[in-house]
Design a protein around this motif. Structure first.
Motif, PDB file in Angstrom:
ATOM      1  N   PRO A 100       0.469  -1.291  -0.187  1.00 20.15           N
ATOM      2  CA  PRO A 100      -0.122  -0.122   0.098  1.00 20.15           C
ATOM      3  C   PRO A 100       0.598   1.149  -0.166  1.00 20.15           C
ATOM      4  N   LEU A 101       2.211   1.203   0.393  1.00 25.00           N
ATOM      5  CA  LEU A 101       2.976   2.330   0.379  1.00 25.00           C
ATOM      6  C   LEU A 101       3.384   2.836  -1.024  1.00 25.00           C
ATOM      7  N   ALA A 102       3.055   1.966  -2.008  1.00 27.27           N
ATOM      8  CA  ALA A 102       3.535   2.297  -3.370  1.00 27.27           C
ATOM      9  C   ALA A 102       2.727   3.156  -4.159  1.00 27.27           C
ATOM     10  N   LYS A 103       3.231   4.437  -4.282  1.00 33.56           N
ATOM     11  CA  LYS A 103       2.238   5.541  -5.015  1.00 33.56           C
ATOM     12  C   LYS A 103       2.386   5.661  -6.441  1.00 33.56           C
ATOM     13  N   ASP A 104       3.276   4.943  -7.090  1.00 37.17           N
ATOM     14  CA  ASP A 104       3.107   4.768  -8.439  1.00 37.17           C
ATOM     15  C   ASP A 104       3.652   3.362  -8.786  1.00 37.17           C
ATOM     16  N   VAL A 105       3.492   2.990 -10.331  1.00 38.41           N
ATOM     17  CA  VAL A 105       3.393   1.561 -10.712  1.00 38.41           C
ATOM     18  C   VAL A 105       4.584   1.093 -10.747  1.00 38.41           C
ATOM     19  N   TRP A 106       5.834   1.771 -10.972  1.00 39.77           N
ATOM     20  CA  TRP A 106       7.456   1.328 -10.958  1.00 39.77           C
ATOM     21  C   TRP A 106       8.018   0.898  -9.536  1.00 39.77           C
ATOM     22  N   THR A 107       7.337   1.755  -8.398  1.00 39.32           N
ATOM     23  CA  THR A 107       7.387   1.305  -7.048  1.00 39.32           C
ATOM     24  C   THR A 107       6.916  -0.091  -6.767  1.00 39.32           C
ATOM     25  N   LEU A 108       5.726  -0.095  -7.320  1.00 39.92           N
ATOM     26  CA  LEU A 108       4.973  -1.224  -7.014  1.00 39.92           C
ATOM     27  C   LEU A 108       5.622  -2.520  -7.646  1.00 39.92           C
ATOM     28  N   ILE A 109       6.364  -2.455  -8.725  1.00 39.15           N
ATOM     29  CA  ILE A 109       6.795  -3.289  -9.448  1.00 39.15           C
ATOM     30  C   ILE A 109       8.099  -3.954  -8.759  1.00 39.15           C
ATOM     31  N   GLY A 110       8.822  -2.702  -8.257  1.00 39.13           N
ATOM     32  CA  GLY A 110       9.995  -3.076  -7.364  1.00 39.13           C
ATOM     33  C   GLY A 110       9.596  -3.827  -6.321  1.00 39.13           C
ATOM     34  N   ILE A 111       8.495  -3.703  -5.418  1.00 36.72           N
ATOM     35  CA  ILE A 111       8.233  -4.204  -4.650  1.00 36.72           C
ATOM     36  C   ILE A 111       7.817  -5.773  -4.618  1.00 36.72           C
ATOM     37  N   ILE A 112       6.942  -5.851  -5.710  1.00 34.89           N
ATOM     38  CA  ILE A 112       6.653  -7.363  -6.311  1.00 34.89           C
ATOM     39  C   ILE A 112       8.067  -8.082  -6.527  1.00 34.89           C
ATOM     40  N   LEU A 113       8.965  -7.357  -7.166  1.00 36.41           N
ATOM     41  CA  LEU A 113      10.285  -8.552  -7.506  1.00 36.41           C
ATOM     42  C   LEU A 113      10.790  -8.818  -6.177  1.00 36.41           C
ATOM     43  N   LEU A 114      11.048  -8.132  -4.977  1.00 34.68           N
ATOM     44  CA  LEU A 114      11.624  -8.420  -4.079  1.00 34.68           C
ATOM     45  C   LEU A 114      10.553  -9.442  -3.298  1.00 34.68           C
ATOM     46  N   TRP A 115       9.355  -9.324  -3.309  1.00 37.46           N
ATOM     47  CA  TRP A 115       8.317 -10.297  -2.648  1.00 37.46           C
ATOM     48  C   TRP A 115       8.547 -11.581  -3.344  1.00 37.46           C
ATOM     49  N   GLN A 116       8.790 -11.466  -4.624  1.00 32.42           N
ATOM     50  CA  GLN A 116       8.969 -12.889  -5.310  1.00 32.42           C
ATOM     51  C   GLN A 116       9.964 -13.609  -4.861  1.00 32.42           C
ATOM     52  N   LEU A 117      11.185 -12.986  -4.405  1.00 29.81           N
ATOM     53  CA  LEU A 117      12.455 -13.353  -4.031  1.00 29.81           C
ATOM     54  C   LEU A 117      11.980 -13.979  -2.703  1.00 29.81           C
ATOM     55  N   ALA A 118      11.348 -13.320  -1.797  1.00 33.70           N
ATOM     56  CA  ALA A 118      11.248 -13.738  -0.484  1.00 33.70           C
ATOM     57  C   ALA A 118      10.243 -14.774  -0.469  1.00 33.70           C
ATOM     58  N   LEU A 119       9.168 -14.962  -1.278  1.00 34.04           N
ATOM     59  CA  LEU A 119       8.301 -16.158  -1.112  1.00 34.04           C
ATOM     60  C   LEU A 119       8.779 -17.230  -1.672  1.00 34.04           C
ATOM     61  N   ASN A 120       9.939 -17.138  -2.662  1.00 35.27           N
ATOM     62  CA  ASN A 120      10.577 -18.278  -3.158  1.00 35.27           C
ATOM     63  C   ASN A 120      11.683 -18.941  -1.964  1.00 35.27           C
ATOM     64  N   MET A 121      11.997 -17.905  -1.037  1.00 35.96           N
ATOM     65  CA  MET A 121      12.953 -18.351  -0.018  1.00 35.96           C
ATOM     66  C   MET A 121      12.174 -19.428   0.893  1.00 35.96           C
ATOM     67  N   VAL A 122      10.715 -19.073   0.795  1.00 38.05           N
ATOM     68  CA  VAL A 122       9.954 -20.105   1.578  1.00 38.05           C
ATOM     69  C   VAL A 122       9.674 -21.282   0.926  1.00 38.05           C
ATOM     70  N   LEU A 123       9.162 -21.148  -0.283  1.00 38.06           N
ATOM     71  CA  LEU A 123       8.597 -22.422  -1.002  1.00 38.06           C
ATOM     72  C   LEU A 123       9.606 -23.217  -1.493  1.00 38.06           C
ATOM     73  N   SER A 124      10.938 -22.961  -1.937  1.00 37.13           N
ATOM     74  CA  SER A 124      11.758 -23.918  -2.387  1.00 37.13           C
ATOM     75  C   SER A 124      12.381 -24.781  -1.407  1.00 37.13           C
ATOM     76  N   PRO A 125      12.633 -24.309  -0.303  1.00 38.23           N
ATOM     77  CA  PRO A 125      13.179 -25.317   0.785  1.00 38.23           C
ATOM     78  C   PRO A 125      12.164 -25.957   1.445  1.00 38.23           C
ATOM     79  N   LEU A 126      10.859 -25.429   1.479  1.00 36.75           N
ATOM     80  CA  LEU A 126       9.567 -26.169   1.876  1.00 36.75           C
ATOM     81  C   LEU A 126       9.518 -27.260   1.219  1.00 36.75           C
ATOM     82  N   ALA A 127       9.385 -27.039  -0.132  1.00 38.11           N
ATOM     83  CA  ALA A 127       9.044 -28.146  -1.161  1.00 38.11           C
ATOM     84  C   ALA A 127      10.114 -29.288  -1.076  1.00 38.11           C
ATOM     85  N   ALA A 128      11.418 -29.038  -0.787  1.00 47.72           N
ATOM     86  CA  ALA A 128      12.451 -30.042  -0.809  1.00 47.72           C
ATOM     87  C   ALA A 128      12.460 -30.674   0.533  1.00 47.72           C
TER      88      ALA A 128
END
Length: 398
Positions: A100-128
């Motif tokens: 919600p802190l993203a006030k423009d689309v490019w900031t939002l895209i940046g947050i999504i990129l970091l979020w994808q990295l973090a989420l896969n830090m959870v999911l990949s070891p969990l799957a293994a």
């Protein structure tokens, strides 16, 4: 460990905690990517929302692809699945709260990129982790329990979008809280029974090479999942817009409920099919049936002329596809070539989840404006039929 001669089985308690944690991953991305992110995109860019959603989906998929392999490999090397899962959980929650802190689309895209990295830090070891402690005799049950994941993920979206519950920005805080509640128990209380043979390094041949399993079945499983995931990804990202084109009066909460119903009905089907596969030693037959029914549902969606038929066809597709993907996740663990590189190899398999997000936006942008969703759905049905052909001739059992 089970006594000698008794069936080798992981404890049901751990399997249930694991399934809840896996559902936590879905709670992080299902409501966000299907409902909350499209709505946020519309608020930021208006009528250009579909185009920018394609851009953010593409960039996020690249980040997730790289992160899935990297964090899976790191959890192999460090032999510390829990630590990576815990670190990724903290970062995932913080980044959800930052949206919600993203006030423009490019900031939002940046947050999504970091979020994808973090989420896969959870999911990949969990799957293994599942591959480390669930024997082949329970892979079907594991797949059935994994079907809880998308269902609980969808219901979390329905809860977060309940009118009057919280503000629009507060919906992401609800999602973050649900994710925390789902993943934390297995980290604190999960004590799986050890199966040393599942984590033992593969033997070394006389010539010094590692004696890995044949790669042919793994390649065919990878390709089959890729084809079905392309169809699933298209609906996952554009279901919001397709229903809006069919019925402009449909509210966000109604879309979330329909999505939830499909995934909830898939749970008992997946559990029954998974247990049947374990008992009959037919791990791949339910996958063939699931991909076939998915193709039928897509054809129905292409021919849908009103909201009623659209909803019914989507339910058929959603149930069958969820059963397929859940059981596929469990059975994939039996055909990976190397136990000591399980996290890395599952990261490669995770490309079947992320590569469709690289393909799907351009496919949708190319077809939908000129030919409509109907042509897109017929093409996706053909891809699901291709998955049937790939899986139909896999070996019957172990």
């Amino acid at each position: 460990m089970a006594e000698t001669g008794a069936p080798r089985r992981q404890s049901l308690g751990f399997l249930l905690l694991y399934a809840l944690a896996w559902a936590g991953g879905a709670m992080a991305y299902v409501p966000f990517l299907t409902i909350l992110l499209p709505a946020r995109m519309t608020a930021l860019v208006g009528v250009s929302d579909v185009e920018y959603l394609g851009y953010v989906t593409f960039c996020g998929a690249v980040a997730a692809s790289l992160a899935g392999i990297a964090f899976g490999w790191l959890s192999d090397v460090t032999r510390n699945r829990r630590g990576w899962i815990a670190a990724g959980l903290v970062l995932t929650i913080l980044l959800l709260l930052a949206v919600p802190l993203a006030k423009d689309v490019w900031t939002l895209i940046g947050i999504i990129l970091l979020w994808q990295l973090a989420l896969n830090m959870v999911l990949s070891p969990l799957a293994a982790w599942a591959g480390d402690c669930v024997p082949d005799e329970q892979k079907g049950l594991l797949g059935g329990l994994i079907a809880l994941s998308p269902a609980l993920g969808a219901w979390s979206g329905a809860i977060a979008t309940t009118p009057g519950l919280v503000s629009v920005d507060g919906r992401l805080a609800v999602v973050a809280g649900l994710v925390l509640l789902a993943v934390t128990p297995v980290l604190l209380f999960g004590r799986p029974r050890p199966f040393p043979e599942l984590t033992a390094p593969p033997p070394v041949c006389a010539d010094g090479d590692v004696a890995a399993r044949p790669r042919g079945p793994a390649v065919r499983m990878w390709l089959a999942r890729l084809l079905v995931q392309i169809a699933e990804a298209a609906l996952f990202a554009y279901l919001y817009f397709w229903f809006r084109s069919i019925d402009p009066a449909m509210q966000d909460n109604e879309k979330a409920r329909l999505f939830s119903v499909a995934l909830t009905l898939a749970v008992p089907v997946a559990l029954l099919a998974g247990r049947w596969a374990d008992r009959r030693d037919r791990p791949f037959l339910p996958l063939v049936i699931g991909a076939s029914v998915s193709a039928m549902g897509l054809v129905g969606m292409a021919l849908a002329g009103d909201a009623g038929m659209a909803k019914a066809s989507y339910l058929i597709f959603g149930i069958a596809t969820t059963v397929f993907l859940s059981l596929h996740s469990g059975q994939t663990l039996r055909i990976l070539p190397r136990s000591d590189r399980r996290g890395r190899d599952l990261g490669v398999f995770n490309l079947t989840n992320t590569v469709p997000s690289l393909i799907m936006p351009w496919l949708t942008i190319s077809l939908v404006p000129g030919f409509g969703f109907e042509t897109l759905f017929l093409l996706l049905a053909a891809l699901a039929a291709g998955a049937v052909l790939l899986l139909a001739t896999l070996p019957r059992g172990r």
